[in-house]
Design an enzyme around this catalytic site. Structure first.
Site, PDB file in Angstrom:
ATOM      1  N   HIS A 131       0.642  -1.235  -0.005  1.00  0.00           N
ATOM      2  CA  HIS A 131       0.027   0.223  -0.131  1.00  0.00           C
ATOM      3  C   HIS A 131       0.722   1.308   0.104  1.00  0.00           C
ATOM      4  O   HIS A 131       0.262   2.353  -0.335  1.00  0.00           O
ATOM      5  CB  HIS A 131      -0.844  -0.054   1.301  1.00  0.00           C
ATOM      6  CG  HIS A 131      -0.423   0.331   2.375  1.00  0.00           C
ATOM      7  ND1 HIS A 131      -0.065  -0.695   3.338  1.00  0.00           N
ATOM      8  CD2 HIS A 131      -0.292   1.418   3.188  1.00  0.00           C
ATOM      9  CE1 HIS A 131       0.344  -0.070   4.448  1.00  0.00           C
ATOM     10  NE2 HIS A 131       0.372   1.118   4.531  1.00  0.00           N
TER      11      HIS A 131
ATOM     12  N   ASP B 207       0.346  -7.608   1.690  1.00  0.00           N
ATOM     13  CA  ASP B 207       0.395  -6.091   1.453  1.00  0.00           C
ATOM     14  C   ASP B 207       2.130  -5.971   1.717  1.00  0.00           C
ATOM     15  O   ASP B 207       2.716  -5.410   2.283  1.00  0.00           O
ATOM     16  CB  ASP B 207      -0.154  -5.508   2.953  1.00  0.00           C
ATOM     17  CG  ASP B 207       0.320  -3.968   2.662  1.00  0.00           C
ATOM     18  OD1 ASP B 207       0.375  -3.561   1.632  1.00  0.00           O
ATOM     19  OD2 ASP B 207       0.054  -3.405   3.693  1.00  0.00           O
TER      20      ASP B 207
ATOM     21  N   SER C  19       4.952   2.381   7.956  1.00  0.00           N
ATOM     22  CA  SER C  19       4.631   1.029   7.050  1.00  0.00           C
ATOM     23  C   SER C  19       5.942   0.639   6.097  1.00  0.00           C
ATOM     24  O   SER C  19       6.165   1.922   5.644  1.00  0.00           O
ATOM     25  CB  SER C  19       3.395   1.486   6.249  1.00  0.00           C
ATOM     26  OG  SER C  19       2.202   1.323   6.912  1.00  0.00           O
TER      27      SER C  19
END
Length: 364
Positions: free
Chosen positions: A80, A109, A187
């Site tokens: 993402h 992911d 992230s």
């Protein structure tokens, strides 16, 4: 670029009932500074630029995240972080390059990037094992939160075996929960143990308004076996069973307004993906929504009690069975439906990626 989500009721209940856990005695004697120095050169700042085709003004949308240089010039990050990007940049305090997107896996992911590798002293990071982790041991998050400089935060491994409802394969994935500070931009950063080993890829935080210090990381030893496949093919090939749900429990059985003893052990199907093997053979998902703490579950669907003759009595059984499946396999299922046991067979095709794999309630 950090995904936000609401987690399963089980996680919320566990958090609500959690008590103070004393930190586990450290395996290593490294200070936080020493942990930082062992791995800092491997943590990369990721900047991505995508174009919003639905806007006239401010169409270029920048994003920020983190990454881990696991091999010379090879960077692991979250999908993402770079999803839909037209341009990706990667940098540290010592270098900055445009990055090439090699491929990824929206289901878990994951994304791999490649940057030119110039002559420098690269030290490969060390990896820890999920099975060696204990709740209460020291943990660190290292990344680029909010795009500021490389930042180390300290906390504990506050939970293991967390299930996050991202997509129909999420029930097969175990996440590490930590109370070390995680923010947008974290992230793709590293979750570290007290020896400076990478134990997880930081992926998300809880967005529940009552949640505090609830960050999640995907165990690194569930990621590394996929790196070669992503680098070679650009994606991860996996069989498409198309099932989402959870294990049947006596408490859930009572919601069916029946004697729990009459409901067999097994995997309770909540959702069946259209076009999947499960749909083609007529597996039925749940139809009655029930609020289960902060989450909604669907009850009334089929209960899978056996796969290829092997009983499915626990989540461990289900994970072991699913993990052994391959594209092209023909599997036999024993299914309990309305008090009747059915025998079904399915051939597993390769699962394609769905746009919804990364999205939860319109947020990421």
């Amino acid at each position: 670029m950090l995904k936000f989500l609401k987690i399963f009721c089980a996680s919320m209940i566990a958090s609500a009932l959690a008590f103070s856990v004393a930190a586990k005695e450290p395996e290593c004697t490294f200070s936080a500074t020493e942990v930082y120095e062992r791995i800092a050169d491997n943590i990369v700042k990721i900047i991505s630029f995508s174009i919003d085709q639905h806007r006239v003004l401010e169409r270029v949308r920048p994003g920020i995240g983190s990454g881990i240089e696991i091999e010379p010039g090879l960077i692991l990050t979250n999908y993402h972080v770079v999803q839909g990007a037209k341009l990706i940049g990667a940098s540290t305090n010592d270098w900055a390059f445009e990055a090439q997107f090699l491929g990824g896996d929206p289901v878990l992911d994951l994304a791999l990037l490649r940057v030119p590798f110039y002559e420098r002293n690269f030290v490969a990071p060390e990896f820890g094992a999920y099975n060696d982790l204990d709740v209460g041991q020291r943990a660190y998050v290292l990344g680029y939160p909010l795009g500021v400089g490389l930042t180390l935060s300290e906390g504990l491994v506050s939970g293991l075996d967390r299930q996050i409802p991202l997509n129909t394969l999420s029930w097969t994935t175990r996440y590490i929960q930590t109370d070390a500070a995680v923010s947008p931009g974290s992230s793709g950063g590293a979750l570290l143990d007290d020896c400076g080993r990478i134990i997880g890829l930081v992926s998300m935080i809880s967005s529940h308004p009552q949640a505090e210090n609830m960050g999640y990381a995907l165990p690194i030893d569930s990621i590394m076996p996929l790196v070669g496949e992503i680098e070679e093919k650009g994606y991860v090939s996996r069989p498409w069973h198309g099932l989402y749900g959870q294990m049947m429990t006596p408490l859930i059985a009572t919601l069916l307004l029946t004697d729990p003893a009459s409901v067999p052990e097994g995997f309770m199907v909540e959702t069946v993906e259209p076009g999947s093997a499960a749909e083609k053979i007529g597996i039925k998902g749940g139809f009655l929504p029930v609020m289960w703490g902060f989450s909604e579950i669907l009850i009334g669907g089929d209960v899978i009690t056996h796969v290829n003759g092997q009983p499915i009595r626990s989540r461990e059984d289900a994970l072991k069975t699913v993990g052994a499946l391959e594209v092209g396999d023909v599997i036999s299922l024993t299914v309990w439906r309305d008090g009747v046991s059915l025998e079904l067979q399915a051939e597993l095709e390769e699962r394609r990626n769905f746009e919804s794999d990364l999205w939860v309630n319109g947020q990421r």
